[in-house]
Design a protein around this motif. Structure first.
Motif, mmCIF file in Angstrom:
data_model
loop_
_atom_site.group_PDB
_atom_site.id
_atom_site.type_symbol
_atom_site.label_atom_id
_atom_site.label_comp_id
_atom_site.label_asym_id
_atom_site.label_seq_id
_atom_site.Cartn_x
_atom_site.Cartn_y
_atom_site.Cartn_z
ATOM 1 N N GLN A 1 0.840 -1.199 0.000
ATOM 2 C CA GLN A 1 0.000 0.000 0.000
ATOM 3 C C GLN A 1 0.874 1.248 0.000
ATOM 4 O O GLN A 1 0.577 2.215 -0.693
ATOM 5 N N GLN A 2 1.955 1.230 0.762
ATOM 6 C CA GLN A 2 2.832 2.396 0.834
ATOM 7 C C GLN A 2 3.593 2.622 -0.469
ATOM 8 O O GLN A 2 3.976 3.748 -0.776
ATOM 9 N N GLU A 3 3.792 1.571 -1.248
ATOM 10 C CA GLU A 3 4.478 1.696 -2.530
ATOM 11 C C GLU A 3 3.531 2.109 -3.660
ATOM 12 O O GLU A 3 3.981 2.577 -4.699
ATOM 13 N N ASP A 4 2.233 1.927 -3.469
ATOM 14 C CA ASP A 4 1.238 2.255 -4.485
ATOM 15 C C ASP A 4 0.900 3.744 -4.395
ATOM 16 O O ASP A 4 0.384 4.213 -3.378
ATOM 17 N N ASP A 5 1.209 4.497 -5.444
ATOM 18 C CA ASP A 5 1.012 5.951 -5.436
ATOM 19 C C ASP A 5 -0.436 6.343 -5.168
ATOM 20 O O ASP A 5 -0.702 7.268 -4.403
ATOM 21 N N SER A 6 -1.371 5.655 -5.781
ATOM 22 C CA SER A 6 -2.781 5.983 -5.633
ATOM 23 C C SER A 6 -3.265 5.737 -4.199
ATOM 24 O O SER A 6 -3.962 6.568 -3.615
ATOM 25 N N ILE A 7 -2.882 4.598 -3.641
ATOM 26 C CA ILE A 7 -3.296 4.269 -2.278
ATOM 27 C C ILE A 7 -2.632 5.206 -1.282
ATOM 28 O O ILE A 7 -3.266 5.700 -0.351
ATOM 29 N N ARG A 8 -1.350 5.454 -1.466
ATOM 30 C CA ARG A 8 -0.641 6.370 -0.571
ATOM 31 C C ARG A 8 -1.268 7.759 -0.615
ATOM 32 O O ARG A 8 -1.453 8.407 0.416
ATOM 33 N N ALA A 9 -1.664 8.214 -1.799
ATOM 34 C CA ALA A 9 -2.322 9.518 -1.935
ATOM 35 C C ALA A 9 -3.668 9.519 -1.222
ATOM 36 O O ALA A 9 -4.034 10.506 -0.572
ATOM 37 N N THR A 10 -4.409 8.424 -1.322
ATOM 38 C CA THR A 10 -5.704 8.315 -0.637
ATOM 39 C C THR A 10 -5.509 8.367 0.874
ATOM 40 O O THR A 10 -6.247 9.074 1.576
#
Length: 104
Positions: free
Chosen positions: A28-37
């Motif tokens: 999750q921390q590596e996923d830009d979209s999830i981290r932005a959310t």
């Protein structure tokens, strides 16, 4: 009750859940979209806005969950979905089938 004894002596499921939680959290921390959310959700909450993303998402124990029909469902990044399904199946097999069959 051999089936109960076998299930109570199998710590693999607990170990796998911890390992999978750590994997999902790091993915999750590596996923830009999830981290932005997560960042936007935390920002909205810190400003007292509980109507935006807080209607649909919550962060618990470092993981992003989506609220679905009153339940919190973990948001699994696309890049690790298949590996989680495969890992759960390979390590746990058809648990429901085994339990159902031994209790009949």
């Amino acid at each position: 009750m051999a089936h109960v004894d076998a299930l109570s002596r199998n710590p693999v499921g607990v170990v796998m859940l911890v390992a999978q939680k750590d994997l999902v959290e790091s993915m999750q921390q590596e996923d830009d979209s999830i981290r932005a959310t997560i960042n936007q959700l935390n920002d909205e909450i810190s400003k007292g806005n509980l109507k935006g993303l807080a209607n649909d998402y919550v962060v618990e124990s470092g993981l992003l969950f989506r609220k679905v029909n009153g339940e919190n469902k973990v948001v699994v990044p696309r890049q690790c979905r298949w590996s989680l399904v495969q890992s759960f199946h390979d390590n746990n097999g058809h648990v429901n089938y085994i339990i159902r069959r031994t209790t009949v």
